[in-house]
Design a protein around this motif. Sequence first.
Motif: not given
Length: 535
Positions: A439-446, A469-471, A485-491, A496-502
């Motif tokens: 999910v990080l790689n395909d949907l969340m990275m720039c 991206d860094e995480l 797991d801590a880094m995944i949760l932080e990402a 969530h804070d950015d409201v990048g998706y709904i």
Amino acid sequence: MLKKLIAAASLAALMAGAGPAQAQQTLRYAFQGNLNTLDPHSLNETTTLGLQGNVYEGLTARDKQLKIIPGLAERWEVLDNGLRWRFYLRKGVKFHNGNDFNADDVVFSTARTLARNSQLAVRLPRDIEVEKVDAHTVDFKLKTPNPILHYAWDTWYMMDKEWTEANNATQPSAPQDATPSFAVLNANGTGPFRITEHQLGVRTIFEKNPNWWGKPEHNLDRVVFTPITSAPTRVAALLSGEVDVIDPVPLQDVARINASPNARVLEGPEIRTIYLSFDQMRPELTASSVKGKNPFKDVRVRKAFYQAVDIEAIRRQVMRNAATPASSLISPLLFPQVSQIQRHPFDVAAANKLLDEAGYPRGADGNRFEVDLDCPNDRYVNDGPICQAVTAMMARIGIKINLLAVPRAQFFAKANSPVYNTPFYLLGWTPGTMDAHNVLNDLMMCRTPDGSGGRGQFNNGGYCNPKVDELALKVLVEIDTAKRDAMILEAFKTLHDDVGYIPLHQQALAWGVLKNVEIVQRADNQPLFYWATKK
């Protein structure tokens, strides 16, 4: 009248598919959409890959509980401190046309998958190197360690180099291509079934492969796949016994099917997340009344849209309680820690205030601005009604939605275009690796400007935060589970804070099956016929 004619044509195709060979054990499977391509490196979409997975195979596979097991590679080992993965291929495996499977096919499939038009390029690091050691041994060389390199390789399928070259299909076809290649309409895999007929939009016939290398766990001679877009027609075909399996079952028909004498509904949790997203990339939206700027670049506008969504109303009224509201883009079944994130609350007053603050007042007609919403109407459970509900919810905050709900083939041709041109859309995502990094790689990275490359390839709205991206890059190489797991949760918290998706929900699976049929229903919702039996 048109609907009746379509229904009659669909049922006629089913009966024709059953044909005169009733002595054969035939499974008749009806789905709400088409099988739009047989090219295994073209479309990264769950149902397509699942259907192809009866014909093509990867170096790895997954069992009934989604555990990674050997596939076309009987074993593998990690060498050189994680920088080299060696795969030992099965000997004696043949493609359906009789050609031998060997290391040359793996090297070829690697290059083809990394080609520009392939959506399956996300299965491989862009800088990976593949080396033939001998006819049945292949090395994959990495620049940096990747402990989850093979997590998605069960749906990275191997193609026959000789067959593909002979048929001028060395490059994968993009979903939006007007002229399909030979590999889009024909298949030649190593799997337990081979395709003997493929009529797009009508039917596809899978015949048992008598020369399959594995031990069959099915008793089928063939499978007839038929798209039936009409939900009532699909249900009627099941209850009359004209088909054996339907996917999906309309939620309003679950009780009726379960009460019938000859059919039942298989229900279970699904790991796919349904979500809404925005175009946050362009300086001006392509389908909006706002000119000269992009309102979705403002987090206040994105949060207003989020808080206007009454997720409980969607769960109760649209999904009939057959969905679990989501707070992020991954199911807690795959990453339990995401349960620590709470959804932004449904609050129409707060949403209106945010839009006022962002500089989008209501006009004389009560609207602030209008914008298109692209949505499939035959891909996910009640996807059309979900988008209709969202349209009504946005009206409460002065947003006029122009809803464009279309069949999945038309939707994905637009959604997967390198020049994605919709400002607001609905989509679903199943992590191909069963891991959060997918999910990080395909949907969340720039996302790269033209949509190419493995990172952010399906981040169609262009969400971009360098911190995420860094995480994501660190998560890929971290072997300490707690730190990872801590880094995944932080990402996910950052997103969530950015409201990048709904995020909306994880839908529940509902397949209708006749009572004389047994079939495995995995949480990834792939229709795998090689685990089906019919009495």
